[in-house]
Design a protein around this motif. Structure first.
Motif, PDB file in Angstrom:
ATOM      1  N   ILE A 332      63.156  87.791 -52.275  1.00  0.00           N
ATOM      2  CA  ILE A 332      62.506  88.478 -51.159  1.00  0.00           C
ATOM      3  C   ILE A 332      61.055  88.037 -51.055  1.00  0.00           C
ATOM      4  N   LEU A 333      60.631  87.714 -49.834  1.00  0.00           N
ATOM      5  CA  LEU A 333      59.290  87.201 -49.587  1.00  0.00           C
ATOM      6  C   LEU A 333      58.295  88.330 -49.367  1.00  0.00           C
ATOM      7  N   ILE A 334      57.029  88.060 -49.636  1.00  0.00           N
ATOM      8  CA  ILE A 334      55.948  88.985 -49.299  1.00  0.00           C
ATOM      9  C   ILE A 334      55.366  88.534 -47.964  1.00  0.00           C
ATOM     10  N   SER A 335      55.470  89.356 -46.953  1.00  0.00           N
ATOM     11  CA  SER A 335      54.919  89.032 -45.637  1.00  0.00           C
ATOM     12  C   SER A 335      54.764  90.333 -44.869  1.00  0.00           C
ATOM     13  N   ASN A 336      54.316  90.232 -43.614  1.00  0.00           N
ATOM     14  CA  ASN A 336      54.123  91.432 -42.804  1.00  0.00           C
ATOM     15  C   ASN A 336      55.023  91.446 -41.573  1.00  0.00           C
ATOM     16  N   ASN A 337      55.927  90.478 -41.462  1.00  0.00           N
ATOM     17  CA  ASN A 337      56.870  90.477 -40.344  1.00  0.00           C
ATOM     18  C   ASN A 337      58.092  91.311 -40.718  1.00  0.00           C
ATOM     19  N   LEU A 338      59.029  91.425 -39.814  1.00  0.00           N
ATOM     20  CA  LEU A 338      60.271  92.159 -40.085  1.00  0.00           C
ATOM     21  C   LEU A 338      61.352  91.663 -39.131  1.00  0.00           C
ATOM     22  N   GLY A 339      62.606  92.085 -39.417  1.00  0.00           N
ATOM     23  CA  GLY A 339      63.718  91.692 -38.564  1.00  0.00           C
ATOM     24  C   GLY A 339      64.093  90.238 -38.693  1.00  0.00           C
ATOM     25  N   SER A 343      64.700  88.116 -46.145  1.00  0.00           N
ATOM     26  CA  SER A 343      64.235  89.447 -46.532  1.00  0.00           C
ATOM     27  C   SER A 343      62.742  89.411 -46.838  1.00  0.00           C
ATOM     28  N   ILE A 344      62.061  90.487 -46.423  1.00  0.00           N
ATOM     29  CA  ILE A 344      60.601  90.534 -46.506  1.00  0.00           C
ATOM     30  C   ILE A 344      60.165  91.893 -47.046  1.00  0.00           C
ATOM     31  N   ALA A 345      59.273  91.864 -48.026  1.00  0.00           N
ATOM     32  CA  ALA A 345      58.665  93.082 -48.558  1.00  0.00           C
ATOM     33  C   ALA A 345      57.229  93.183 -48.050  1.00  0.00           C
ATOM     34  N   THR A 346      56.848  94.384 -47.622  1.00  0.00           N
ATOM     35  CA  THR A 346      55.507  94.631 -47.090  1.00  0.00           C
ATOM     36  C   THR A 346      54.911  95.857 -47.757  1.00  0.00           C
ATOM     37  N   HIS A 347      53.624  95.790 -48.064  1.00  0.00           N
ATOM     38  CA  HIS A 347      52.889  96.956 -48.561  1.00  0.00           C
ATOM     39  C   HIS A 347      52.025  97.464 -47.405  1.00  0.00           C
ATOM     40  N   SER A 374      62.234  94.770 -45.174  1.00  0.00           N
ATOM     41  CA  SER A 374      63.037  94.267 -44.063  1.00  0.00           C
ATOM     42  C   SER A 374      64.136  93.403 -44.662  1.00  0.00           C
ATOM     43  N   VAL A 375      65.365  93.821 -44.476  1.00  0.00           N
ATOM     44  CA  VAL A 375      66.487  93.172 -45.165  1.00  0.00           C
ATOM     45  C   VAL A 375      67.040  92.021 -44.323  1.00  0.00           C
TER      46      VAL A 375
END
Length: 394
Positions: A332-339, A343-347, A374-375
């Motif tokens: 899972i990547l660290i980013s600020n996008n979604l959808g 897969s993206i993880a955001t804080h 975001s899965v």
């Protein structure tokens, strides 16, 4: 059998298609700024009244953009659509085009930071009154709408805490107060959305998210009645320059072909991850509308029929623990996008909602330990294993 009776996946592949004299299979990209006319008289006539499939200038309309607009309108069950340069151009266009000094807007307080900026900072500059309410509280909506309103605005599923707003309930109250209902439907997705049928007058999407869904381009779209889209939104957008480019529209058309397949796979994985993390000792709270433990599970099932592609959870230990989790992720990547397909993880507290004060974040339920996930479409078992090992690593 007509295009209006096609099932969803057929519409997503064939809806709105136009073919040139060459009979291409894939939709053509009409990468042109303007159009030529057979005569000066023909140019005059076109500027006076556009016929079907007639165009003047790319900022006003384009064949590739028109294909995207028609396809997404068919999917959403709307009469028409106007494609924009970004999701925020869609939000701004939907609101600003129909508001003037002295108007009043009632909005849910749980909103994406840029949406809050428009409502808190931009609209009041021009004499528009804005009142914020708890989006999940119908009594709060009813009270705020008593003086009347021009428009209401809310995210049908809020970013990032996944709070559900009852579209039917709010729409009924808003219409009784004489207000137009504008719904930001990004987290709900066009796949599960029934917002128009449930009472929304206008639906906006960031097409950047699930519609493209592959991290390639920015885009947005405003959907509603033909009168609102062509009479209110189009004049504002085409003269202020927020239109979608033909190349972006082609990307979005390609994205729509697979959105149903992608979103349903993402949703299945999101539920599996939510179930797995809810049992982990380091998790203090899980928010996923597809879980029966979610306080609005019944509303989510009635409104969407699914939990969606997003999972939010709080890790014990605040920001430091949340950062350790993110840094331990392997897939899972660290980013600020979604959808996205990835897969993206955001804080949210330090990225998407960092401009809010600590008090505002606390009021919205955005803690320092909150992770928005975001899965994507990776293997479900691999994603679950990645999340769990990252939790264990912290």
């Amino acid at each position: 059998m007509t295009k209006n009776t096609w099932n969803k996946r057929t519409t997503l592949v064939h809806g709105g298609a136009r073919r040139s004299q060459y009979g291409e299979v894939s939709e053509a990209i009409f990468l042109t700024q303007g159009f030529v006319y057979d005569s000066a008289e023909a140019a005059e006539q076109r500027f006076q009244s556009l016929g079907e499939d007639e165009f003047i200038y790319a900022r006003y309309g384009n064949p590739t953009v028109a294909m995207f607009e028609e396809r997404i309108a068919l999917l959403e069950g709307a009469e028409d659509a106007f494609a924009t340069a970004s999701g925020m151009a869609a939000v701004n266009g939907a609101l600003t085009s129909c508001l003037k000094a002295g108007d009043r807007v009632v909005a849910a307080k749980a909103l994406f930071g840029s949406c809050l900026y428009i409502l808190e900072s931009i609209l009041p500059r021009y004499g528009v009154e804005v009142e914020f309410v708890d989006g999940a509280d119908l009594a709060a909506w009813e009270e705020a709408l008593k003086p009347g309103a021009t428009a209401v605005f809310f995210e049908s599923m809020s970013n990032p805490t996944l709070e559900i707003v009852d579209i039917e309930g709010v729409a009924k109250l808003a219409h009784e107060a004489g207000a137009i209902v504008i719904v930001d439907n990004v987290f709900s997705t066009p796949v599960y959305s029934n917002a128009i049928a449930q009472g929304a007058d206008v639906v906006v999407y960031s097409a950047t998210k699930h519609i493209d869904g592959q991290g390639r381009a920015l885009g947005g779209v405003v959907l509603g009645s033909r009168e609102f889209i062509r009479g209110t939104v189009e004049p504002y957008m085409k003269h202020t320059g927020g239109s979608m480019s033909p190349f972006t529209a082609w990307i979005m058309l390609k994205g729509l072909e697979t959105i149903d397949l992608r979103v349903r796979a993402q949703t299945a994985s999101a539920k599996a991850i939510a179930e797995a993390v809810s049992k982990h000792a380091r998790i203090t709270k899980v928010s996923y509308p597809g879980l029966e433990s979610h306080t609005q599970h019944a509303l989510a099932q009635r409104q969407l029929g699914a939990g969606g592609t997003m999972v939010a959870f709080e890790i014990d230990g605040g920001k430091e623990a949340a950062f350790r989790f993110c840094n331990a992720l392997q897939i899972i990547l660290i980013s600020n996008n979604l959808g996205d397909a990835k897969s993206i993880a955001t804080h949210p507290a330090t990225t998407t909602h960092q401009r809010l004060s600590p008090e505002q974040r606390a009021d919205l339920g955005i803690s320092d330990g909150l992770i928005r996930l975001s899965v994507g479409i990776e293997d479900t078992d691999d994603l679950v294993a990645d999340v769990l090992q990252a939790l264990d690593a912290g």
